[in-house]
Write an enzyme that holds these catalytic residues in place. Structure first.
Site, PDB file in Angstrom:
ATOM      1  CG  PHE A 404     -23.981   9.788 -32.750  1.00 28.50           C
ATOM      2  CD1 PHE A 404     -24.920   8.686 -32.433  1.00 28.50           C
ATOM      3  CD2 PHE A 404     -24.508  11.111 -33.131  1.00 28.50           C
ATOM      4  CE1 PHE A 404     -26.089   8.799 -32.769  1.00 28.50           C
ATOM      5  CE2 PHE A 404     -26.097  11.075 -33.385  1.00 28.50           C
ATOM      6  CZ  PHE A 404     -26.635   9.982 -33.143  1.00 28.50           C
ATOM      7  CB  CYS A 405     -18.418   9.686 -28.745  1.00 24.69           C
ATOM      8  SG  CYS A 405     -18.426   7.887 -28.337  1.00 24.69           S
ATOM      9  CG  ASN A 406     -20.396  15.599 -31.217  1.00 21.93           C
ATOM     10  OD1 ASN A 406     -20.838  16.618 -30.415  1.00 21.93           O
ATOM     11  ND2 ASN A 406     -20.266  15.695 -32.450  1.00 21.93           N
TER      12      ASN A 406
END
Ligand SMILES: Cc1ncc(COP(=O)(O)O)c(C=O)c1O
Length: 480
Positions: A404-406
């Site tokens: 999740f782009c994290n």
């Protein structure tokens, strides 16, 4: 596989009755059930279970209709002129800007609204313009979105030190002692920027907004990433006063996409130095004179022509949320999340091994409606999140998988060490594919499954997800 063929010990009706007894204030959110049947009826018409509100919110039909009506009736020109059609548009753009301030209870004397393409655009504006320099610092928590992580490249390029403050497994909350120690190290003669998410898009953790004032008192400018927080929580900028706030409107009310905002305190904005000028941002620019004057305030940060026709839809969307009441949305999200967490943690294989592992808090204290997990088989082997997504797709459940782009949240939650990551980055002469990278880190899972609830979620949606989760009970990973 069809969910109707999966045996559930409790029917939807019985489960919902029990849920309503356990969470009596859920009843105060019944307006959202009515809206689901009218404004969001397309979900049930098409049989969708939408569980990716952290990825994007859903729009009500009336939002789109109101926006289209406006466009069909008006004649709107580029707001950079002063002819009648341009002025009509300028009026609506400025109304939208004022409405954003009002929605977040931000005084126009204190804050300005800069329209951007999305939250990432807002973050980039801060990153490229913040006066980082030798001696200065960029401090950020581990569980940031990549668009906050990416600011470190601007900081490093200008010689500032980049420092990550850890979040602690299993709950993935801030390590308060460490963060306080880092905050104590602001350099008074330089510029210090501290960035953190009001709500993590990985774990759903809501970090305390008290950090804003604590950090400012120690000499930091504070960038609060509110992209995942704003959709189901009130962000009151009369009470909390971060220097910069980033958000995307589609996450709050679904439509339109392509518009976000940077809310900036006037005093903090004055510190920023844009690295260039563009159409729209200058009051005067000369070729022969080789100089330019940037517009003061928001305009100096809005490059080129705004996505102006969409901006009235921002006001329409915010009014839609206000008509429902963000507290109502908050209660709904909190109760559905509470039920999801208790069902998921109770789910066991025949040998009593847990079916899922949740990354982040398993109760609803200071957390939002984002639940990230991996499925495990009875022998404790994880089930690839990409397979889970394929199976969910087959039953029309929309969830999110990956990191999740994290990446920081994922690395901590999944137990991937700095040494492992560094050695994989160094080992490969050319960049690795995701699969090669995964093999390099010992075949650990490089991602997880994220389900997130929002304003149009019903009990039926989360019930169907739990039915889906039950299909993993007593299944071996290599049989799926
Ligand atoms: C916490 C957080 N910050 C920033 C972003 C970036 O938003 P956008 O992709 O709209 O720029 C996201 C998107 O998921 C997010 O969840």
């Amino acid at each position: 596989m069809s969910l109707s063929t999966v045996l559930s010990p409790v029917s939807l009706a019985d489960a919902e009755s029990q849920f309503r007894r356990d969470y009596p204030d859920y009843q105060t959110t019944r307006l959202l059930d009515e809206l689901r049947a009218t404004e969001y009826a397309r979900l049930d018409r098409a049989g969708h279970v939408y569980l990716d509100y952290t990825g994007g919110g859903l729009y009500a039909e009336s939002q789109v209709r109101a926006h289209l009506d406006l466009l069909m009736q008006g004649v709107f020109g580029n707001p950079h002129s002063s002819n009648p059609t341009s002025l009509a548009m300028t009026h609506l753009v400025e109304r939208a800007r004022a409405y954003v301030l009002q929605y977040f209870n931000a005084s126009p004397d204190e804050y300005v609204v800069i329209f951007t393409q999305n939250a990432s655009g807002a973050l980039k504006l801060v990153g490229e313009s913040y006066p980082f320099g030798p001696g200065g610092r960029y401090l950020l928590t581990f569980d940031n979105h990549n668009s906050v992580n990416g600011i470190r490249e601007f900081a490093r390029a200008k010689g500032a030190q980049v420092v990550y403050a850890s979040v602690l497994p299993p709950d993935l909350r801030i390590d308060e002692a460490k963060l306080t120690a880092f905050l104590d190290r602001a350099q008074p003669e330089a510029h210090n920027l501290f960035a953190y998410p009001a709500q993590s898009n990985f774990s759903g953790v809501q970090h305390s907004l008290d950090w804003i004032e604590k950090a400012q008192a120690k000499g930091w400018d504070v960038l609060l990433d509110a992209a995942a927080f704003a959709p189901s929580n009130r962000l009151d900028l009369g009470r909390w006063r971060p220097d910069f706030v980033s958000l995307s409107f589609y996450k709050i009310f679904g439509y339109p996409t392509g518009v976000g905002a940077l809310l900036a305190r006037r005093a903090a904005l004055a510190k920023l130095h844009r690295p260039w000028f563009a159409g729209g941002t200058v009051e005067v620019a000369s070729v022969q004179g080789n100089r330019y004057y940037l517009h003061a305030g928001a305009e100096g940060f809005e490059d080129g022509t705004l996505n102006y026709l969409t901006l009235p839809a921002v006001e329409i969307g915010l009014k839609h949320i206000e008509n429902i009441g963000v507290e109502v949305i908050h209660t709904r999200v909190a109760r559905l999340t509470g039920w999801l967490l208790s069902e998921l943690t109770a789910l066991r294989h025949g040998n009593s091994a847990p079916v899922v592992r949740i990354y982040g808090p398993v109760d609803t204290r200071a957390r939002g409606g984002t639940v990230t997990l991996n499925f495990y088989d009875p022998r404790g082997h994880f089930i690839d999140h990409r397979l889970v997504e394929r199976l969910a797709n087959q039953v029309n459940i929309s969830l999110r998988t990956g990191c999740f782009c994290n990446p920081g949240g994922g690395e901590l939650a999944l137990g991937i060490s700095a040494e492992e990551l560094t050695s994989c980055f160094i080992k490969a002469e050319n960049r690795l594919t995701l699969d090669e990278f995964r093999r390099c880190i010992d075949d650990k899972s490089t991602g997880a499954v994220r389900v997130s609830v929002g304003l149009a979620t019903t009990f039926g949606d989360v019930y169907r997800f739990i039915q889906f989760a039950r299909t993993f009970v007593d299944k071996l990973a290599d049989e799926l």
